[in-house]
Design an enzyme around this catalytic site. Sequence first.
Site, PDB file in Angstrom:
ATOM      1  N   ASP A  83       0.830  -1.194   0.000  1.00 15.88           N
ATOM      2  CA  ASP A  83       0.000   0.000   0.000  1.00 15.88           C
ATOM      3  C   ASP A  83       0.876   1.260   0.000  1.00 15.88           C
ATOM      4  OD1 ASP A  83      -2.902   1.055   0.429  1.00 15.88           O
ATOM      5  OD2 ASP A  83      -1.785   2.008   2.057  1.00 15.88           O
ATOM      6  N   TYR A  94      -1.774  11.569   2.514  1.00 15.67           N
ATOM      7  CA  TYR A  94      -2.636  11.868   1.367  1.00 15.67           C
ATOM      8  C   TYR A  94      -2.743  13.378   1.133  1.00 15.67           C
ATOM      9  CZ  TYR A  94      -4.187   7.007   1.653  1.00 15.67           C
ATOM     10  OH  TYR A  94      -4.226   5.642   1.663  1.00 15.67           O
ATOM     11  N   HIS A 103      -7.273  -6.353  -0.507  1.00 15.56           N
ATOM     12  CA  HIS A 103      -6.167  -5.383  -0.486  1.00 15.56           C
ATOM     13  C   HIS A 103      -5.144  -5.759   0.581  1.00 15.56           C
ATOM     14  CE1 HIS A 103      -4.175  -1.492  -0.786  1.00 15.56           C
ATOM     15  NE2 HIS A 103      -4.276  -1.359   0.523  1.00 15.56           N
TER      16      HIS A 103
END
Length: 348
Positions: free
Chosen positions: A157, A265, A321
């Site tokens: 990730d 982010y 994921h």
Amino acid sequence: MGTIGQFLISALIRLISLAISVVVLVGLLRRRWKVGKQFFYVKPRPTPPPILTDPQWGTHAYVDLKEQGIKLHYVEAGDRKNPLIVFVHGFPEFWFSWRHQLKHFSQKYWVVAVDMRGYGESDKPSSKSQYNTDLLIQDLRYFVLALGKKCTLVAHDWGAVLAWQLVTLHPELFTAHISLNGPHPGAYQKYIRKSFTQLRMSWYICFFQTPWIPELMLRSHDLKSLEKMFRGTKKNVLAFPDDVIEAFKYYYSQKGAFTPPINYYRNIVIGDSRKLPVSKIRVPTLVIWGTDDLALSKPLAKLSSQECESGELKFVEGASHWVQQDSPDIVNTLIQQYLDSNPSSKIE
């Protein structure tokens, strides 16, 4: 991309972020009205649960990266004389997401799972600018240098996004590179421009640009979001039993724990590819990809592997994921087979 184009993209992202945030906030307030004031209550968790201090995972330690002005926490296991594997987690995780790999690979390797800046027990600078991607990459570079030997870098990730860039910039530090459900940044930016599906799946990146509302959502209902994320639509309790969920809730129940990870982010400059690696990756690379990833499209796996001079791709059918956590036996086998076939990974 020109200044005007970048401005227009930034403006569009802000509008989308605002729209998503309004919808989320209204939904949260409606649920607060139905459930009551306990909806926003997070149970105090002053001490770590036993599963986090279990010695089977390894020994806890810290390294002071003076060059970066930061201290990182890590868990290590195995003989330091053996070849080194460094594991780097993603969002919203910490070293514990590699528990299965720490236990398995410590028999033949020196294994180290790090808490990245802002996660777990590592330092958490308060400024958003302290989570700039360039700083994060340098954290990992100096961390590997502090360990004192070349290593196999295994990342997932967000950790994988950083690892792709790190092995491009500093190939001399690595004997092999293994990426799990984390796209090469260049491949991601190229693909999202032509894939509405991936654009839709990446809605959370826009949402995370908003202050405080993402934290409010993730903390609501005593961190119910963590249970939903990890167990997924299949409600995978087998891979994520209550004690494992509680381990993640322990760290994210601490005051302000979500803000540093979300700041990763908030430092993304969407649409700006000027700083992305452009050369092919010379470090031998294996891409492992769970096919049921709800955030990242399957084609990104192939596109990422194509960014390597020597790249292999292995899909784990039906895995989410969180592939190294919900399919640890398959992932461990794939990693071991790759290391066995790559003579450079045995260099100490």
